[in-house]
Scaffold this motif. Structure first.
Motif, PDB file in Angstrom:
ATOM      1  N   ARG A  55       0.840  -1.203   0.000  1.00 34.48           N
ATOM      2  CA  ARG A  55       0.000   0.000   0.000  1.00 34.48           C
ATOM      3  C   ARG A  55       0.874   1.252   0.000  1.00 34.48           C
ATOM      4  O   ARG A  55       2.095   1.160   0.105  1.00 34.48           O
ATOM      5  N   SER A  56       0.227   2.400  -0.117  1.00 31.60           N
ATOM      6  CA  SER A  56       0.951   3.671  -0.254  1.00 31.60           C
ATOM      7  C   SER A  56       0.444   4.697   0.749  1.00 31.60           C
ATOM      8  O   SER A  56      -0.733   4.691   1.118  1.00 31.60           O
ATOM      9  N   THR A  57       1.336   5.588   1.162  1.00 31.56           N
ATOM     10  CA  THR A  57       0.945   6.697   2.039  1.00 31.56           C
ATOM     11  C   THR A  57       0.602   7.958   1.239  1.00 31.56           C
ATOM     12  O   THR A  57       0.153   8.943   1.816  1.00 31.56           O
ATOM     13  N   LYS A  58       0.835   7.921  -0.074  1.00 38.77           N
ATOM     14  CA  LYS A  58       0.629   9.114  -0.905  1.00 38.77           C
ATOM     15  C   LYS A  58      -0.813   9.166  -1.425  1.00 38.77           C
ATOM     16  O   LYS A  58      -1.558   8.194  -1.350  1.00 38.77           O
ATOM     17  N   SER A  59      -1.180  10.311  -1.985  1.00 37.79           N
ATOM     18  CA  SER A  59      -2.524  10.456  -2.547  1.00 37.79           C
ATOM     19  C   SER A  59      -2.695   9.568  -3.777  1.00 37.79           C
ATOM     20  O   SER A  59      -3.800   9.140  -4.105  1.00 37.79           O
ATOM     21  N   THR A  60      -1.582   9.305  -4.489  1.00 34.40           N
ATOM     22  CA  THR A  60      -1.596   8.325  -5.568  1.00 34.40           C
ATOM     23  C   THR A  60      -0.950   7.049  -5.046  1.00 34.40           C
ATOM     24  O   THR A  60      -0.156   7.084  -4.106  1.00 34.40           O
ATOM     25  N   PHE A  61      -1.287   5.938  -5.666  1.00 34.57           N
ATOM     26  CA  PHE A  61      -0.661   4.683  -5.261  1.00 34.57           C
ATOM     27  C   PHE A  61       0.818   4.697  -5.646  1.00 34.57           C
ATOM     28  O   PHE A  61       1.700   4.398  -4.846  1.00 34.57           O
ATOM     29  N   PHE A  62       1.073   5.106  -6.881  1.00 35.11           N
ATOM     30  CA  PHE A  62       2.441   5.079  -7.401  1.00 35.11           C
ATOM     31  C   PHE A  62       2.452   5.896  -8.684  1.00 35.11           C
ATOM     32  O   PHE A  62       1.598   5.715  -9.542  1.00 35.11           O
ATOM     33  N   ALA A  63       3.413   6.792  -8.836  1.00 37.83           N
ATOM     34  CA  ALA A  63       3.431   7.691  -9.994  1.00 37.83           C
ATOM     35  C   ALA A  63       4.116   7.084 -11.209  1.00 37.83           C
ATOM     36  O   ALA A  63       3.992   7.602 -12.314  1.00 37.83           O
ATOM     37  N   GLY A  64       4.860   5.993 -11.035  1.00 33.41           N
ATOM     38  CA  GLY A  64       5.534   5.375 -12.175  1.00 33.41           C
ATOM     39  C   GLY A  64       7.003   5.724 -12.235  1.00 33.41           C
ATOM     40  O   GLY A  64       7.624   6.073 -11.232  1.00 33.41           O
ATOM     41  N   GLY A  65       7.589   5.621 -13.438  1.00 33.93           N
ATOM     42  CA  GLY A  65       9.019   5.834 -13.615  1.00 33.93           C
ATOM     43  C   GLY A  65       9.432   7.281 -13.430  1.00 33.93           C
ATOM     44  O   GLY A  65       8.624   8.200 -13.550  1.00 33.93           O
ATOM     45  N   ASP A  66      10.707   7.472 -13.146  1.00 36.57           N
ATOM     46  CA  ASP A  66      11.268   8.814 -12.976  1.00 36.57           C
ATOM     47  C   ASP A  66      11.609   9.366 -14.359  1.00 36.57           C
ATOM     48  O   ASP A  66      12.689   9.107 -14.906  1.00 36.57           O
ATOM     49  N   LEU A  67      10.699  10.144 -14.911  1.00 36.28           N
ATOM     50  CA  LEU A  67      10.867  10.628 -16.283  1.00 36.28           C
ATOM     51  C   LEU A  67      12.033  11.598 -16.423  1.00 36.28           C
ATOM     52  O   LEU A  67      12.635  11.706 -17.491  1.00 36.28           O
ATOM     53  N   SER A  68      12.355  12.303 -15.343  1.00 35.33           N
ATOM     54  CA  SER A  68      13.482  13.236 -15.406  1.00 35.33           C
ATOM     55  C   SER A  68      14.794  12.504 -15.672  1.00 35.33           C
ATOM     56  O   SER A  68      15.730  13.080 -16.241  1.00 35.33           O
ATOM     57  N   LYS A  69      14.877  11.249 -15.277  1.00 30.21           N
ATOM     58  CA  LYS A  69      16.069  10.451 -15.548  1.00 30.21           C
ATOM     59  C   LYS A  69      15.923   9.659 -16.840  1.00 30.21           C
ATOM     60  O   LYS A  69      16.889   9.500 -17.593  1.00 30.21           O
ATOM     61  N   LEU A  70      14.719   9.160 -17.097  1.00 33.89           N
ATOM     62  CA  LEU A  70      14.504   8.411 -18.338  1.00 33.89           C
ATOM     63  C   LEU A  70      14.796   9.270 -19.566  1.00 33.89           C
ATOM     64  O   LEU A  70      15.360   8.789 -20.546  1.00 33.89           O
ATOM     65  N   VAL A  71      14.430  10.537 -19.506  1.00 36.97           N
ATOM     66  CA  VAL A  71      14.597  11.410 -20.663  1.00 36.97           C
ATOM     67  C   VAL A  71      16.069  11.682 -20.963  1.00 36.97           C
ATOM     68  O   VAL A  71      16.424  12.097 -22.073  1.00 36.97           O
ATOM     69  N   LYS A  72      16.941  11.424 -19.995  1.00 36.41           N
ATOM     70  CA  LYS A  72      18.378  11.646 -20.183  1.00 36.41           C
ATOM     71  C   LYS A  72      19.114  10.389 -20.622  1.00 36.41           C
ATOM     72  O   LYS A  72      20.336  10.412 -20.797  1.00 36.41           O
ATOM     73  N   THR A  73      18.382   9.290 -20.800  1.00 39.67           N
ATOM     74  CA  THR A  73      19.027   8.036 -21.182  1.00 39.67           C
ATOM     75  C   THR A  73      19.738   8.177 -22.523  1.00 39.67           C
ATOM     76  O   THR A  73      19.160   8.646 -23.505  1.00 39.67           O
ATOM     77  N   ASN A  74      21.002   7.783 -22.564  1.00 38.88           N
ATOM     78  CA  ASN A  74      21.783   7.800 -23.798  1.00 38.88           C
ATOM     79  C   ASN A  74      22.574   6.495 -23.902  1.00 38.88           C
ATOM     80  O   ASN A  74      22.380   5.576 -23.108  1.00 38.88           O
ATOM     81  N   ASP A  75      23.465   6.427 -24.872  1.00 39.79           N
ATOM     82  CA  ASP A  75      24.216   5.196 -25.084  1.00 39.79           C
ATOM     83  C   ASP A  75      25.021   4.815 -23.851  1.00 39.79           C
ATOM     84  O   ASP A  75      25.164   3.630 -23.530  1.00 39.79           O
ATOM     85  N   GLU A  76      25.551   5.819 -23.150  1.00 41.19           N
ATOM     86  CA  GLU A  76      26.390   5.541 -21.984  1.00 41.19           C
ATOM     87  C   GLU A  76      25.572   5.041 -20.792  1.00 41.19           C
ATOM     88  O   GLU A  76      26.004   4.151 -20.070  1.00 41.19           O
ATOM     89  N   SER A  77      24.385   5.601 -20.591  1.00 42.81           N
ATOM     90  CA  SER A  77      23.589   5.255 -19.408  1.00 42.81           C
ATOM     91  C   SER A  77      22.580   4.136 -19.669  1.00 42.81           C
ATOM     92  O   SER A  77      21.894   3.706 -18.756  1.00 42.81           O
ATOM     93  N   ALA A  78      22.496   3.653 -20.915  1.00 43.38           N
ATOM     94  CA  ALA A  78      21.520   2.621 -21.249  1.00 43.38           C
ATOM     95  C   ALA A  78      21.760   1.336 -20.467  1.00 43.38           C
ATOM     96  O   ALA A  78      20.814   0.683 -20.007  1.00 43.38           O
ATOM     97  N   THR A  79      23.039   0.976 -20.281  1.00 51.11           N
ATOM     98  CA  THR A  79      23.369  -0.245 -19.533  1.00 51.11           C
ATOM     99  C   THR A  79      22.903  -0.136 -18.096  1.00 51.11           C
ATOM    100  O   THR A  79      22.374  -1.103 -17.521  1.00 51.11           O
ATOM    101  N   GLU A  80      23.062   1.042 -17.515  1.00 43.01           N
ATOM    102  CA  GLU A  80      22.621   1.282 -16.133  1.00 43.01           C
ATOM    103  C   GLU A  80      21.104   1.156 -16.013  1.00 43.01           C
ATOM    104  O   GLU A  80      20.583   0.557 -15.067  1.00 43.01           O
TER     105      GLU A  80
END
Length: 711
Positions: A55-80
């Motif tokens: 369960r969650s303590t937030k108003s939403t259950f879960f917001a999903g992936g961290d888009l601020s980091k996903l949007v920065k994915t490149n060849d170097e960070s893809a493995t991570e």
């Protein structure tokens, strides 16, 4: 590493895994979640317990992936990213195979990674609240569900039933999800969630996922089943028809579904991860996340709204003119609970305008999306009238009459005589400058433009236009109103055509100009489709009507002459004149570039071949596509340069939501950014040399390119 999951045990020996990201409004699926989840499942395997409640303590259950980091994915960070995603999946797998029941208690929205987390549980119970949204909408941001969402959905529903949910990114209510069989139980309140979960755990001391049970078969049939095989044979072409090859995510989702259905669960989830990371590395997801998530959320967070002016809700709205636009505006207000006075020259016309809302609501009732009682309540909010006196008490009046200055001046003065001094008066004009229209007003500081798009009930954008004397208060209140009716506002300064109409006209004129050069009409339309536009330039010209284009040209020439400016003729204008001479003005007059048979689909008018086609004329598809895309982007930069546009954010959102610029680009200005400014300037100059001075890159664009900057 931040601990984002709390581990507690209750009196029933049930472990509660509580999603609680410190100092945040929402839970995110990131490296903190991955590490916390791994630690938690290790703790579980060493513990003695009856079951697990998530369960969650937030108003939403879960917001999903961290888009601020996903949007920065490149060849170097893809493995991570690959490693983190696989770690989360491995932890989910332990959770669902440890032999004890795991229940997801959902009290708020669970989209994307949040719903994937719930799918990894054996039992899902939710509060029955229509405001809660559940689903996997990653495709709308150029991604796919990467934490097992595709694999589990397919194994629960089968390939055919899962396809629209995954490929279209549908967001559903708990009741709808229960109807699909993906949600096991609904409760009336958050307090009942734990009781329902506890009952399930106590009644089912051991639990397994369907796909881990002996004898499991894929619902609806395997890939080789004749019915599924025939569906899969045409699915790629149907998907390509929708995506036009511009959006890789839907096709990747289909690939994961089919490939994953033919292998064991672990291999399937690894296939999913590979496709997920590939999309995250790509430019299309970056474009869409940047605009359709970050920039859109800035608008919702009031970033462009004047500060220090209290937010306000409107209590009563007047609409002048009960034609299609006025009727649509009245409907948009009423469905949001705002009383509306819908005025026209006669009561009969006003009643016809109200009937527009009746027809729309009837469809919703017939589809089971609304009760008849609610429909009656909404219709009661619309008051049709032919009397200006009924506008008394309105704190906002929106004029939606014909594009005629004298008529607009008349209705402005007639309405203002009934209004309080602080009421806002707005014009729905699409082309006439607000400053000029405000000359008819006794209170020009309260006069503003609210440009809606047709059909109002479907189009999400409203362009707010500030005249030279428009006050910050009028702007702030107009911004509040647009949000109150569930639309998306952008703010522009006054000019001919403002932003959207001005830029949109370059698209249709470029298509018409290509026709005038002797190019194939079908090739022009296909270039629009293959670029990602919803409608080709010739088809949309018919919708607008060529006669209206001619009227706008005439009015613009008069205005520019009055201001001492020189009008530059566009090569499309001679084609428009020839079409009008042949009485081919557009769809509403029986035919334009297309014929419109009473039975059957429209088709390109055969006369185009006779009157315009030159057999020896052809240019590359790339040139045709980029002419349509570049001309709109270049005009948008001119709008920025002339301060018609205040922000690139409004340019991007306005172009996608208002005038159909392809979403894969992230909008008109993001299209330039992703193309590369120097490369864009170089290509624009090539197009200028080939097709005309209108493609010359503006000074602002050249300066930014030379300085190595982005918009």
């Amino acid at each position: 590493m931040m601990q984002v999951i709390q581990y507690e045990k209750d009196a029933n020996n049930i472990v509660h895994l509580i999603l609680d990201r410190p100092n945040a409004n929402a839970n995110l699926m990131d490296e903190h979640f991955a590490e916390s989840l791994s630690k938690i499942v290790n703790q579980l395997t060493a513990d003695d317990y009856a079951g697990v409640i998530l369960r969650s303590t937030k108003s939403t259950f879960f917001a999903g992936g961290d888009l601020s980091k996903l949007v920065k994915t490149n060849d170097e960070s893809a493995t991570e990213l690959f490693a983190m995603t696989e770690s989360i999946k491995a932890s989910f797998r332990v959770l669902e195979t440890q032999g004890k029941p795991v229940v997801a208690c959902i009290a708020g929205t669970a989209l994307g990674g949040g719903w994937e987390t719930a799918l990894a549980c054996h039992y899902r119970v939710s509060v029955n609240n229509r405001k809660i949204k559940l689903g996997l909408p990653e495709v709308t941001l150029g991604l796919l569900p990467g934490a097992g969402g595709i694999i589990r959905t397919v194994r629960l529903l089968g390939l055919q039933a899962a396809l629209p949910l995954l490929a279209e990114g549908r967001q559903l209510t708990p009741e709808q999800v229960q109807g699909l069989g993906l949600l096991h139980e609904l409760v009336d309140s958050e307090e009942e969630l734990i009781d329902a979960a506890t009952r399930f755990i106590q009644a089912n001391p051991s639990a397994t996922q369907p796909w881990d049970a002996k004898g499991y078969k894929l619902p609806g049939g395997a890939v080789t089943h004749p019915k599924i095989a025939s569906m899969l044979a045409i699915a790629p072409s149907m998907m390509r028809q929708k995506s036009r090859g511009c959006y890789p995510a839907p096709e990747s989702i289909l690939a994961v579904m089919v490939e994953g259905a033919q292998v064991d669960f672990e291999t399937a989830t690894r296939i999913e991860t590979r496709y997920f990371v590939e999309l995250a590395r790509g430019q299309v997801s970056k474009n869409m996340i940047n605009t359709l998530w970050f920039q859109l959320n800035e608008i919702k967070a009031l970033v462009g709204r004047p500060k220090d002016i209290p937010q306000q809700k409107f209590q009563k709205v007047g609409v002048l003119g009960a034609g299609m636009m006025g009727a649509g505006i009245a409907y948009a207000c009423a469905v949001r609970g705002i009383p509306v006075v819908l005025k026209d020259t006669t009561k009969e016309n006003a009643e016809k305008g109200k009937q527009y809302s009746q027809d729309l609501l009837d469809r919703r009732v017939n589809k089971g999306k609304m009760s008849r009682e609610k429909m009656v309540g909404i219709l009661a909010l619309i008051e049709p009238t032919d009397s200006a006196e009924d506008l008394r008490g309105c704190d906002l009046v929106i004029e939606a009459v014909f594009e005629n200055r004298e008529l607009k001046a008349q209705v402005t003065q007639e309405a203002e005589a009934q209004l309080e001094s602080n009421a806002v008066f707005a014009s729905n004009t699409s082309t006439l400058p607000i400053t000029g229209l405000a000359q008819a007003s006794q209170r020009p500081e309260q006069f503003i433009g609210l440009h809606f798009f047709s059909p109002v009930d479907k189009m999400p954008l409203v362009e707010i236009i500030c005249g030279k004397q428009t006050s910050e208060e009028a702007l702030a209140r107009s911004y509040d109103f647009v949000l109150q009716i569930g639309k998306t506002p952008i703010i522009v300064n006054d000019s001919r055509g403002f932003f959207t109409s001005r830029v949109f006209s370059t698209f249709v004129k470029e298509g018409i100009a290509m026709l005038g050069e002797g190019l194939s009409a079908s090739a022009i339309e296909n270039a629009g489709f293959l670029s990602g536009f919803p409608v080709g330039p010739l088809a949309v010209s018919d919708e607008v009507t060529l006669s209206l284009m001619a009227k706008i040209k005439k009015q613009t020439m008069l205005d520019m002459q009055a201001d001492g400016e020189q009008y530059v003729t566009h090569p499309a204008e001679s084609i428009i004149d020839r079409m009008l001479e042949m009485e081919r003005a557009g769809k509403s007059t029986g035919g334009g570039f297309y014929d419109y048979p009473k039975a059957g689909k429209k088709y390109l008018w055969p006369g185009l071949e006779e009157h315009f086609r030159q057999a020896d004329k052809a240019i590359s598809l790339t040139d045709m596509k980029e002419r349509l895309l570049f001309i709109m982007a270049i005009e948008s930069v001119r709008c920025l340069q002339e301060s018609v546009l205040k922000t690139t954010r409004d340019a991007n959102i306005g172009s996608i939501f208002g005038i159909g610029f392809p979403a894969w680009t992230g909008g008109v200005i993001q299209y330039i950014n992703q193309y590369g400014l120097r490369e864009f300037v170089q290509r624009a100059n090539q197009l200028k040399d080939l097709y005309g001075e209108r493609f010359a890159p503006p000074k602002l664009l050249i300066e930014k390119a030379e300085n190595g900057e982005r918009f």
